[in-house]
Design a protein around this motif. Structure first.
Motif, PDB file in Angstrom:
ATOM      1  N   TRP A  19       3.684  52.738  95.416  1.00  0.00           N
ATOM      2  CA  TRP A  19       2.774  51.773  94.804  1.00  0.00           C
ATOM      3  C   TRP A  19       1.708  51.392  95.814  1.00  0.00           C
ATOM      4  O   TRP A  19       1.961  51.335  97.017  1.00  0.00           O
ATOM      5  N   LEU A  22      -1.461  45.752  97.246  1.00  0.00           N
ATOM      6  CA  LEU A  22      -2.419  44.867  96.599  1.00  0.00           C
ATOM      7  C   LEU A  22      -3.066  43.994  97.673  1.00  0.00           C
ATOM      8  O   LEU A  22      -2.379  43.346  98.458  1.00  0.00           O
ATOM      9  N   GLN A  24      -5.945  41.077  98.895  1.00  0.00           N
ATOM     10  CA  GLN A  24      -6.844  39.984  98.579  1.00  0.00           C
ATOM     11  C   GLN A  24      -8.111  40.186  99.401  1.00  0.00           C
ATOM     12  O   GLN A  24      -8.086  40.850 100.440  1.00  0.00           O
ATOM     13  N   ARG A  56      -7.907  51.469 100.087  1.00  0.00           N
ATOM     14  CA  ARG A  56      -8.319  51.848  98.738  1.00  0.00           C
ATOM     15  C   ARG A  56      -9.780  52.253  98.791  1.00  0.00           C
ATOM     16  O   ARG A  56     -10.539  51.830  99.670  1.00  0.00           O
ATOM     17  N   SER A  67      -6.440  47.353 104.360  1.00  0.00           N
ATOM     18  CA  SER A  67      -5.662  46.128 104.472  1.00  0.00           C
ATOM     19  C   SER A  67      -5.413  45.862 105.957  1.00  0.00           C
ATOM     20  O   SER A  67      -4.720  46.636 106.628  1.00  0.00           O
ATOM     21  N   GLY A  88       4.964  43.601  97.431  1.00  0.00           N
ATOM     22  CA  GLY A  88       4.383  42.319  97.046  1.00  0.00           C
ATOM     23  C   GLY A  88       5.044  41.118  97.686  1.00  0.00           C
ATOM     24  O   GLY A  88       4.739  39.978  97.357  1.00  0.00           O
TER      25      GLY A  88
END
Length: 106
Positions: A19, A22, A24, A56, A67, A88
């Motif tokens: 995955w 994610l 911010q 990404r 990141s 996460g």
């Protein structure tokens, strides 16, 4: 894998099927900033981004967004923290210490 490997072209992609991390807005740094922070080459960082899945890119012409906490985890060889971040779990103490180190909020 305990530490990043400079010449990792021969290694299989660690993140195949993993995955995405994610991110911010405050977590993101550019490739240029990553080069400056790490002292590593553009090529090495591009390899790490692909190998460890710490970035990404919306399309082939778009800038690479990295990141910062994930990069720090790779630099320190803390793949357990990286996988916790990927899942996460930003509040786990092992992950949180990297955010604290970078002065970022979780």
């Amino acid at each position: 894998m305990n530490a990043p490997i400079e010449n990792s072209e021969s290694l299989p992609d660690v993140t195949a099927g993993a995955w995405p991390i994610l991110m911010q807005r405050s977590d993101i740094i550019t490739l240029k900033e990553a080069v400056h922070r790490t002292g590593k080459t553009d090529r090495t960082l591009r390899t790490w981004c692909k190998l460890f899945g710490i970035s990404r890119q919306t399309n082939s012409g778009a800038p690479i967004e990295i990141s910062a906490p994930a990069l720090e985890m790779v630099m320190h060889g803390d793949m357990e923290a990286l996988e916790l971040l990927r899942s996460g779990n930003r509040h786990h103490p092992r992950v949180r210490r990297f955010f604290d180190h970078l002065g970022l909020s979780v």
